[in-house]
Scaffold this active site. Structure first.
Site, short mmCIF file in Angstrom:
data_model
loop_
_atom_site.label_atom_id
_atom_site.label_comp_id
_atom_site.label_asym_id
_atom_site.label_seq_id
_atom_site.Cartn_x
_atom_site.Cartn_y
_atom_site.Cartn_z
N GLY A 113 27.01 58.25 -0.64
CA GLY A 113 25.83 58.91 -1.18
C GLY A 113 24.74 58.90 -0.11
N GLN B 57 16.29 59.72 3.27
CA GLN B 57 17.02 58.95 4.29
C GLN B 57 17.23 59.75 5.57
OE1 GLN B 57 20.24 57.65 1.35
NE2 GLN B 57 20.14 55.94 2.77
N CYS C 70 23.07 49.92 1.63
CA CYS C 70 22.37 51.18 1.83
C CYS C 70 22.51 51.59 3.29
CB CYS C 70 20.90 51.00 1.48
SG CYS C 70 19.91 52.49 1.71
N LEU C 71 22.79 52.88 3.52
CA LEU C 71 22.97 53.36 4.89
C LEU C 71 21.70 53.18 5.73
CD1 LEU C 71 25.03 56.64 4.34
CD2 LEU C 71 25.84 54.33 4.82
N HIS D 113 21.28 54.60 -7.49
CA HIS D 113 20.78 54.19 -6.17
C HIS D 113 20.13 55.37 -5.45
CE1 HIS D 113 21.34 51.90 -2.23
NE2 HIS D 113 21.12 53.12 -1.81
N GLU D 114 20.81 56.53 -5.48
CA GLU D 114 20.28 57.71 -4.78
C GLU D 114 19.02 58.23 -5.46
OE1 GLU D 114 21.39 58.04 -1.92
OE2 GLU D 114 23.21 56.88 -2.21
N HIS E 152 16.02 56.41 -4.37
CA HIS E 152 15.51 56.82 -3.06
C HIS E 152 14.46 57.92 -3.20
CE1 HIS E 152 17.58 54.66 0.08
NE2 HIS E 152 18.77 54.90 -0.42
ZN LIG Z 1 20.48 53.88 -0.01
#
Ligand SMILES: [Zn+2]
Length: 171
Positions: free
Chosen positions: A43, A48, A90-91, A133-134, A137
């Site tokens: 995701g 991000q 998380c990326l 989660h997304e 963001h």
């Molecule tokens: Zn994340």
């Protein structure tokens, strides 16, 4: 376009609703998928990649050519059920993971890239977790602020190390 890392300020801001469902929107979303795969994620939210609009993408398979690629524009969770705690990462915060309590099932409503509204029900706990989660963001919320109390101290220490440029795990 690249994935921005904590403490990039884009990660802490509320994203604005998408109003134009144009080719620019589609092109930018297309650019996000390879970045997500390269980072081994399933995701990725627009903030991000320093793009402050309410858009995120998901492919639970996490690999190009596998699974289903989906884009969610102006999403909101319209129903949720159950709770489950599981490890999350998380990326934008590489190397940091922690247990987060989330709803185990959600129904989400969003627009597709053409502006057409759809609803989707999560098909697994992981799917529900990724959607939540997304969506966080898009509101400038990072999973680290939701880690269960017993792990918060450790997470705060790792974040401080990231802010100060000290590799996590070193004194
Ligand atoms: Zn994340």
């Amino acid at each position: 376009m690249k994935i921005v890392l904590y403490p990039d300020p884009n990660l802490l801001q509320e994203a604005a609703p998408v109003e134009e469902f144009d080719s620019e929107l589609r092109e930018k979303v297309e650019e996000m998928f390879p970045l997500m795969y390269e980072a081994k994620g399933c995701g990725l939210a627009a903030p991000q990649v320093a793009w402050l609009l309410r858009v995120f993408i998901v492919n639970l398979a996490g690999e190009a050519g596998k699974g289903e690629e989906k884009a969610y524009v102006n999403p909101r969770i319209v129903e949720k059920r159950g709770t489950v705690v599981a490890e999350e990462g998380c990326l934008s915060i590489p190397g940091v993971t922690g247990p987060v309590r989330r709803a185990s099932w959600v129904r989400i409503e969003a627009s597709d890239l053409a502006g057409k509204t759809f609803q989707e029900e999560s098909t697994s706990e992981l799917h529900a977790r990724v959607l939540q989660h997304e969506l966080d963001h898009l509101n400038g919320i990072l999973f680290v602020s939701k880690v269960v109390p017993s792990q918060q101290k450790l997470i705060l220490k790792k974040l401080r190390e990231m802010r100060e440029g000290v590799p996590a795990g070193r004194a």
